[in-house]
Write a protein that holds these residues in place. Sequence first.
Motif, PDB file in Angstrom:
ATOM      1  N   TYR A 148     -75.444 -34.158 -67.217  1.00 24.18           N
ATOM      2  CA  TYR A 148     -76.215 -33.248 -66.357  1.00 24.18           C
ATOM      3  C   TYR A 148     -77.574 -32.937 -66.979  1.00 24.18           C
ATOM      4  CZ  TYR A 148     -77.726 -29.424 -63.492  1.00 24.18           C
ATOM      5  OH  TYR A 148     -78.484 -28.641 -62.664  1.00 24.18           O
ATOM      6  N   HIS A 149     -77.592 -32.515 -68.230  1.00 23.83           N
ATOM      7  CA  HIS A 149     -78.855 -32.106 -68.856  1.00 23.83           C
ATOM      8  C   HIS A 149     -79.755 -33.297 -69.159  1.00 23.83           C
ATOM      9  CE1 HIS A 149     -77.700 -27.949 -68.965  1.00 23.83           C
ATOM     10  NE2 HIS A 149     -76.593 -28.221 -69.646  1.00 23.83           N
ATOM     11  N   VAL A 166     -73.576 -24.867 -71.487  1.00 20.88           N
ATOM     12  CA  VAL A 166     -72.561 -25.855 -71.871  1.00 20.88           C
ATOM     13  C   VAL A 166     -71.188 -25.190 -71.774  1.00 20.88           C
ATOM     14  CG1 VAL A 166     -71.825 -27.544 -73.585  1.00 20.88           C
ATOM     15  CG2 VAL A 166     -74.242 -26.842 -73.488  1.00 20.88           C
ATOM     16  N   LEU A 191     -73.330 -25.547 -65.348  1.00 25.08           N
ATOM     17  CA  LEU A 191     -74.344 -26.533 -65.706  1.00 25.08           C
ATOM     18  C   LEU A 191     -75.582 -26.407 -64.830  1.00 25.08           C
ATOM     19  CD1 LEU A 191     -72.165 -29.752 -66.180  1.00 25.08           C
ATOM     20  CD2 LEU A 191     -73.180 -28.352 -67.985  1.00 25.08           C
ATOM     21  N   ALA A 250     -71.688 -32.425 -69.613  1.00 26.87           N
ATOM     22  CA  ALA A 250     -72.895 -31.640 -69.877  1.00 26.87           C
ATOM     23  C   ALA A 250     -74.047 -32.534 -70.312  1.00 26.87           C
ATOM     24  CB  ALA A 250     -72.609 -30.584 -70.945  1.00 26.87           C
TER      25      ALA A 250
END
Length: 366
Positions: free
Chosen positions: A355-356, A221, A206, A352
Amino acid sequence: MLDHEPPTGAYKFPSSPIVAEDEPHPDRRERVENIRAMLEYCFPDENRYVEPPEADHTEIERVHDPEYVGWLETFCADGGGRIEDTATGCNGATADAARYAAGAAIAAAEAALDGSKTVPYALCRPSGHHAQPSCADGFCFYNNAAIAAEAAVAEGVDRTAIIDWDVHHGNGTQAAFYDRDDVLFVSAHNDHGSWHDEYHPQEGSLDEAGRDEGEGYNVNVPLPPGTGDRGYDRLFERIVDPIVSAYDPDLILVSSGQDAGPADPNARNLVTRDGFRNLGARLRTLAEKTADGQFALIQEGGYQTSHLSFATLGVFEGVLDRRIDLDHYGYDDPFGRFDEPTALVDEWLEEAVEYHGQYWDWDSVT
């Protein structure tokens, strides 16, 4: 591209004294011969072949170091062989094959941009998404998708999105665009990490999210083993659709590796023909929404030669909005026999998303 032939051995590795008979390397010519047979049988009226030109040095060297290009050509001219202690190898035909593969990817991108509303597909061999600017890696020599994206940039395309659903991380594509925001890279892959300190240092984690102007535009991912049809649908719903929609590309290129299937010897995921059909349909809808329908498929992995035909058929059923009733098989996948462990997939995908989320405003793009 059929003349490229890696060395035989014990699967993808060198020969072993405990294996009496060597076997062909998994990147066998039968892979693309079977895909071609599927296309001719299932889509005889829609199917049209165009012989691609070889990519020239100018096109290749937008991505790859000239020193590496020269090394590869010399290595192949001397007969090729296995590249040190890696699983990647070649023969005397590989440099030519790789130039044609890159040329096919460029031609597919150009066809996507010409307004004809076809479905351009580069049936590339060797594959490309592991090839880094200065080295071969993971059965790949020139990075076909990256070279096609650079060709689009050179033609004035402002924003290109590359979606990589091959089950392995597209580390070479990541390396090519890591500090840029004119190419968005989204890779969904098994969490295999680095497989060689020198030739494959990237992990696909990530936090490999880009740097400088490219920070946030490299979207990795990782997916747990056993991710199947539902997990990949959820992947598009939660991450791919929102991010690509927010980026609003002019062109979408797909590193279309169908090695996330349940029978692939080089992977551990469970995507069936139906799951790939859904990926193709989601891709078509996303391209219509964001890129005026302009997308191209670029073949990457897939190493169980029979299932690769069923999986790739699924992709084309999705992008063409067609269903093919096969004798003996109907609409099913003869390899689809395992249930998917869904809870772990959801957990990893939400990690994910979290995080993104530091780079993408989910409230505005979901």
